[in-house]
Design a protein around this motif. Structure first.
Motif, PDB file in Angstrom:
ATOM      1  N   HIS A  87       0.826  -1.219   0.000  1.00  0.00           N
ATOM      2  CA  HIS A  87       0.000   0.000   0.000  1.00  0.00           C
ATOM      3  C   HIS A  87       0.858   1.267   0.000  1.00  0.00           C
ATOM      4  O   HIS A  87       0.665   2.153  -0.843  1.00  0.00           O
ATOM      5  CB  HIS A  87      -0.920  -0.006   1.223  1.00  0.00           C
ATOM      6  CG  HIS A  87      -1.705   1.261   1.362  1.00  0.00           C
ATOM      7  ND1 HIS A  87      -2.881   1.491   0.685  1.00  0.00           N
ATOM      8  CD2 HIS A  87      -1.483   2.392   2.115  1.00  0.00           C
ATOM      9  CE1 HIS A  87      -3.352   2.686   0.998  1.00  0.00           C
ATOM     10  NE2 HIS A  87      -2.509   3.251   1.883  1.00  0.00           N
ATOM     11  N   TYR A  88       1.809   1.317   0.891  1.00  0.00           N
ATOM     12  CA  TYR A  88       2.573   2.559   1.019  1.00  0.00           C
ATOM     13  C   TYR A  88       3.624   2.712  -0.075  1.00  0.00           C
ATOM     14  O   TYR A  88       3.988   3.835  -0.433  1.00  0.00           O
ATOM     15  CB  TYR A  88       3.178   2.659   2.423  1.00  0.00           C
ATOM     16  CG  TYR A  88       2.113   2.982   3.438  1.00  0.00           C
ATOM     17  CD1 TYR A  88       1.509   4.243   3.450  1.00  0.00           C
ATOM     18  CD2 TYR A  88       1.652   2.028   4.331  1.00  0.00           C
ATOM     19  CE1 TYR A  88       0.489   4.528   4.353  1.00  0.00           C
ATOM     20  CE2 TYR A  88       0.640   2.306   5.231  1.00  0.00           C
ATOM     21  CZ  TYR A  88       0.061   3.566   5.238  1.00  0.00           C
ATOM     22  OH  TYR A  88      -0.950   3.857   6.129  1.00  0.00           O
ATOM     23  N   THR A  89       4.096   1.602  -0.630  1.00  0.00           N
ATOM     24  CA  THR A  89       4.955   1.713  -1.817  1.00  0.00           C
ATOM     25  C   THR A  89       4.141   2.257  -2.982  1.00  0.00           C
ATOM     26  O   THR A  89       4.618   3.094  -3.763  1.00  0.00           O
ATOM     27  CB  THR A  89       5.544   0.342  -2.185  1.00  0.00           C
ATOM     28  OG1 THR A  89       6.304  -0.165  -1.090  1.00  0.00           O
ATOM     29  CG2 THR A  89       6.459   0.438  -3.401  1.00  0.00           C
ATOM     30  N   GLY A  90       2.907   1.794  -3.106  1.00  0.00           N
ATOM     31  CA  GLY A  90       2.026   2.327  -4.145  1.00  0.00           C
ATOM     32  C   GLY A  90       1.723   3.798  -3.938  1.00  0.00           C
ATOM     33  O   GLY A  90       1.603   4.559  -4.915  1.00  0.00           O
ATOM     34  N   MET A  91       1.606   4.199  -2.682  1.00  0.00           N
ATOM     35  CA  MET A  91       1.349   5.618  -2.412  1.00  0.00           C
ATOM     36  C   MET A  91       2.570   6.480  -2.739  1.00  0.00           C
ATOM     37  O   MET A  91       2.435   7.609  -3.221  1.00  0.00           O
ATOM     38  CB  MET A  91       0.963   5.803  -0.940  1.00  0.00           C
ATOM     39  CG  MET A  91      -0.383   5.192  -0.566  1.00  0.00           C
ATOM     40  SD  MET A  91      -1.743   5.750  -1.622  1.00  0.00           S
ATOM     41  CE  MET A  91      -1.702   7.519  -1.336  1.00  0.00           C
ATOM     42  N   VAL A  92       3.758   5.911  -2.502  1.00  0.00           N
ATOM     43  CA  VAL A  92       4.977   6.647  -2.884  1.00  0.00           C
ATOM     44  C   VAL A  92       5.064   6.752  -4.394  1.00  0.00           C
ATOM     45  O   VAL A  92       5.526   7.768  -4.945  1.00  0.00           O
ATOM     46  CB  VAL A  92       6.224   5.943  -2.302  1.00  0.00           C
ATOM     47  CG1 VAL A  92       7.497   6.580  -2.840  1.00  0.00           C
ATOM     48  CG2 VAL A  92       6.208   6.013  -0.783  1.00  0.00           C
ATOM     49  N   ALA A  93       4.602   5.697  -5.103  1.00  0.00           N
ATOM     50  CA  ALA A  93       4.602   5.727  -6.567  1.00  0.00           C
ATOM     51  C   ALA A  93       3.553   6.681  -7.124  1.00  0.00           C
ATOM     52  O   ALA A  93       3.601   7.038  -8.303  1.00  0.00           O
ATOM     53  CB  ALA A  93       4.336   4.312  -7.101  1.00  0.00           C
ATOM     54  N   TYR A  94       2.626   7.098  -6.259  1.00  0.00           N
ATOM     55  CA  TYR A  94       1.568   8.038  -6.659  1.00  0.00           C
ATOM     56  C   TYR A  94       2.123   9.458  -6.523  1.00  0.00           C
ATOM     57  O   TYR A  94       2.091  10.058  -5.452  1.00  0.00           O
ATOM     58  CB  TYR A  94       0.368   7.807  -5.739  1.00  0.00           C
ATOM     59  CG  TYR A  94      -0.885   8.561  -6.105  1.00  0.00           C
ATOM     60  CD1 TYR A  94      -1.658   8.180  -7.191  1.00  0.00           C
ATOM     61  CD2 TYR A  94      -1.321   9.643  -5.327  1.00  0.00           C
ATOM     62  CE1 TYR A  94      -2.824   8.839  -7.498  1.00  0.00           C
ATOM     63  CE2 TYR A  94      -2.488  10.326  -5.640  1.00  0.00           C
ATOM     64  CZ  TYR A  94      -3.235   9.913  -6.731  1.00  0.00           C
ATOM     65  OH  TYR A  94      -4.393  10.575  -7.034  1.00  0.00           O
ATOM     66  N   ARG A  95       2.660   9.942  -7.623  1.00  0.00           N
ATOM     67  CA  ARG A  95       3.339  11.244  -7.600  1.00  0.00           C
ATOM     68  C   ARG A  95       2.326  12.359  -7.927  1.00  0.00           C
ATOM     69  O   ARG A  95       1.825  12.449  -9.045  1.00  0.00           O
ATOM     70  CB  ARG A  95       4.485  11.259  -8.620  1.00  0.00           C
ATOM     71  CG  ARG A  95       5.552  10.182  -8.378  1.00  0.00           C
ATOM     72  CD  ARG A  95       6.264  10.417  -7.049  1.00  0.00           C
ATOM     73  NE  ARG A  95       7.159   9.318  -6.696  1.00  0.00           N
ATOM     74  CZ  ARG A  95       8.394   9.179  -7.170  1.00  0.00           C
ATOM     75  NH1 ARG A  95       8.870  10.048  -8.044  1.00  0.00           N
ATOM     76  NH2 ARG A  95       9.148   8.161  -6.773  1.00  0.00           N
ATOM     77  N   VAL A  96       2.044  13.193  -6.924  1.00  0.00           N
ATOM     78  CA  VAL A  96       1.079  14.279  -7.085  1.00  0.00           C
ATOM     79  C   VAL A  96       1.790  15.621  -6.896  1.00  0.00           C
ATOM     80  O   VAL A  96       2.675  15.756  -6.046  1.00  0.00           O
ATOM     81  CB  VAL A  96      -0.078  14.129  -6.069  1.00  0.00           C
ATOM     82  CG1 VAL A  96       0.424  14.155  -4.638  1.00  0.00           C
ATOM     83  CG2 VAL A  96      -1.139  15.206  -6.290  1.00  0.00           C
ATOM     84  N   GLN A  97       1.401  16.579  -7.723  1.00  0.00           N
ATOM     85  CA  GLN A  97       2.027  17.914  -7.637  1.00  0.00           C
ATOM     86  C   GLN A  97       1.284  18.715  -6.569  1.00  0.00           C
ATOM     87  O   GLN A  97       0.229  19.262  -6.805  1.00  0.00           O
ATOM     88  CB  GLN A  97       1.956  18.622  -9.001  1.00  0.00           C
ATOM     89  CG  GLN A  97       2.675  19.954  -9.001  1.00  0.00           C
ATOM     90  CD  GLN A  97       2.653  20.596 -10.384  1.00  0.00           C
ATOM     91  OE1 GLN A  97       2.621  19.917 -11.400  1.00  0.00           O
ATOM     92  NE2 GLN A  97       2.680  21.912 -10.432  1.00  0.00           N
ATOM     93  N   GLY A  98       1.856  18.695  -5.386  1.00  0.00           N
ATOM     94  CA  GLY A  98       1.230  19.398  -4.276  1.00  0.00           C
ATOM     95  C   GLY A  98       1.994  19.098  -2.998  1.00  0.00           C
ATOM     96  O   GLY A  98       2.968  18.331  -2.981  1.00  0.00           O
ATOM     97  N   ALA A  99       1.548  19.731  -1.905  1.00  0.00           N
ATOM     98  CA  ALA A  99       2.204  19.523  -0.609  1.00  0.00           C
ATOM     99  C   ALA A  99       1.562  18.321   0.072  1.00  0.00           C
ATOM    100  O   ALA A  99       0.367  18.324   0.355  1.00  0.00           O
ATOM    101  CB  ALA A  99       2.059  20.774   0.247  1.00  0.00           C
ATOM    102  N   VAL A 100       2.368  17.245   0.282  1.00  0.00           N
ATOM    103  CA  VAL A 100       1.871  16.008   0.868  1.00  0.00           C
ATOM    104  C   VAL A 100       2.267  15.937   2.341  1.00  0.00           C
ATOM    105  O   VAL A 100       3.409  16.229   2.712  1.00  0.00           O
ATOM    106  CB  VAL A 100       2.456  14.777   0.134  1.00  0.00           C
ATOM    107  CG1 VAL A 100       1.995  13.497   0.815  1.00  0.00           C
ATOM    108  CG2 VAL A 100       2.053  14.806  -1.327  1.00  0.00           C
ATOM    109  N   SER A 101       1.298  15.545   3.198  1.00  0.00           N
ATOM    110  CA  SER A 101       1.591  15.352   4.619  1.00  0.00           C
ATOM    111  C   SER A 101       0.914  14.067   5.097  1.00  0.00           C
ATOM    112  O   SER A 101      -0.069  13.615   4.501  1.00  0.00           O
ATOM    113  CB  SER A 101       1.082  16.555   5.437  1.00  0.00           C
ATOM    114  OG  SER A 101      -0.337  16.683   5.308  1.00  0.00           O
TER     115      SER A 101
END
Length: 473
Positions: A87-101
């Motif tokens: 799950h979290y590797t997939g979330m890291v692969a989810y590259r979004v242009q914005g401020a992530v927290s």
């Protein structure tokens, strides 16, 4: 130790579960559309798929192959951690242009949910009870869904100067194609796993059925044999002990009948001798019966252990039949049964003692069980060999019993047979001795008409010489 088919089953189950979990994760990602440009790191996305598959295989194999509580906990923990890593590797692969927290509380909670529920699912799966499959599916579903949405609650994105109505059609179209292809793999993998599981289950059921039938047959044969043997041994032993007791008290019983001062005369000695001879003969007869039973058991055991040795030599079949008839002359006379012999003028090469044993068993059975008034004992040449025949004109044998009379410890159940006794080994020994000679024994019978046993032996490769033929004749 699990067999190769079980290992393949565990492996295919793990692959299918890993792919299904990965697809669930990325399908749920489609529901999350931030107002910012998004792209996917395909390398990390593939890595997340591999993590899910390997973790599922490892967890399921540990729990399924070892099958202990600690193994289930370890397998469930590894399974849950693999899903978290995916799950979290997939979330890291989810590259979004914005401020992530990230919210650490939700993050930890998602990991705990995955591990606890994955372990619970494997616990249900290993119980193999009614409804355990549904419980396992429900627990695993809650683990995946709970992890995903709790993890997504920990993921926060603040767009930076992007139109609120912005969407990512191309990226999502690519993701949809990847998931569609992966879903196809799941279907194929699931079908393959189903056929393997079905084949494994059917083979296991057949093996268990055969093992059960063999165990029941062995147990039944053992029980029947012990019952017959205890009866067969008890009768002659009772006779031996009884007459031995009479013999031990014979002198005192004889002297107690004398009047005071009456001397022991020759008549007393003659009477005492007659009784001693009678009791001795009955002890001898019972002892002979015991010896026959023991010899049958030892013979059958030796044959079963392939410890049978044949001593082939040339002999006359006519002389052999006459010896059998002479041995049963007394018994046939008592039962008013005529025993006839017919033989071709021939000498054969075989184990004479074993042939005699076979014929004694067959003729003895005919005398005891057939209720015939005539028994025919024959020896004939037949093609590439020769045959012995024992035929009677008695009551015959039911067709349903013909297939089992050669089985060890088997007797046809009726009052007459039980009263005659026997261990049920005679025909089984005849069968095995015939096969040991390279031949066989068969039976034909018509109820109310009679029965004929035929023992066929092929001519031995060690044919008798002319001198041996002359001596045997």
């Amino acid at each position: 130790r699990p067999n190769n088919q079980a290992i393949v089953w565990y492996g295919m189950t793990g692959i299918t579960a890993g792919i299904a979990i990965w697809c669930t994760h990325f399908i749920a990602i489609l529901a999350y559309q931030p107002s910012a440009p998004v792209r996917f790191d395909l390398s990390l996305t593939f890595d997340s798929l591999v993590m899910a598959i390997l973790g599922a295989i490892l967890g399921i194999m540990i729990a399924g192959m070892i099958k202990t509580r600690i193994a289930i906990v370890i397998g469930g923990t590894l399974f849950g951690l693999a899903v978290v890593a995916m799950h979290y590797t997939g979330m890291v692969a989810y590259r979004v242009q914005g401020a992530v927290s990230w919210d650490n509380t939700y993050l930890v909670a998602s990991a705990v949910i995955a591990i606890v529920l994955a372990t619970t699912a494997l616990c249900f799966g290993m119980r193999m009870t009614k409804g355990s499959g549904l419980k396992m599916t429900a627990a695993l579903t809650l683990a995946i869904v709970g992890l995903h949405f709790t993890g997504m609650a920990a993921y926060n994105v603040a767009s930076i100067g992007i139109d609120p109505d912005y969407s990512n059609p191309q990226e999502y179209a690519l993701l949809a194609l990847v998931i569609a292809g992966t879903a196809g793999m799941i279907v194929m993998g699931g079908l393959f796993t189903y056929f393997i599981e079905k084949r494994t289950r059917m083979e296991s059921i057949e093996e268990l059925r055969q093992a059960r039938d063999a165990a029941e047959s062995a147990s039944r044969a053992k029980s029947e044999f012990m019952s017959v043997l205890s009866h067969e041994l008890r009768t002659p032993l009772t006779i031996v002990i009884g007459y031995a007791s009479f013999l031990s008290k014979l002198k005192s019983n004889t002297t107690s009948k004398l009047k005071p001062g009456e001397p022991i005369t020759e008549a007393h000695f003659n009477s005492l001798g007659d009784q001693t001879e009678l009791y001795g003969q009955r002890v001898k007869s019972a002892g002979g019966h015991l010896l026959t039973i023991i010899n049958d058991i030892l013979d059958y055991t030796s044959i079963e252990l392939n410890d049978i040795k044949l001593s082939k030599a040339a002999f006359s079949t006519r002389d052999l039949l006459l010896e059998v008839a002479e041995q049963f002359q007394g018994l046939s006379g008592e039962k008013s049964i005529t025993l006839s012999t017919e033989s071709d003028d021939m000498a054969v090469m075989a184990d004479r003692a074993r042939c005699l044993q076979i014929l004694i068993n067959l003729v003895g059975n005919a005398l005891k069980f057939s209720k015939a008034d005539h028994i025919y004992l024959r020896a004939r040449a037949q093609g590439t060999g020769f045959r012995f025949e024992v035929e009677d004109n008695g009551r015959g044998i039911d067709k349903k019993d013909l297939t089992r009379i050669f089985q060890a410890f088997t007797q046809i159940e009726n009052a007459d047979n039980r009263s005659e006794g026997g261990t049920g080994l005679g025909l089984a020994i005849c069968k095995k001795l015939s096969i040991a000679h390279g031949g066989d024994i068969t039976v034909e019978s018509i109820v109310g008409t009679g029965t004929k046993f035929t023992v066929f032996f092929p001519f031995s490769l060690d044919a008798p010489t002319s001198k041996q033929l002359a001596q045997a004749a």
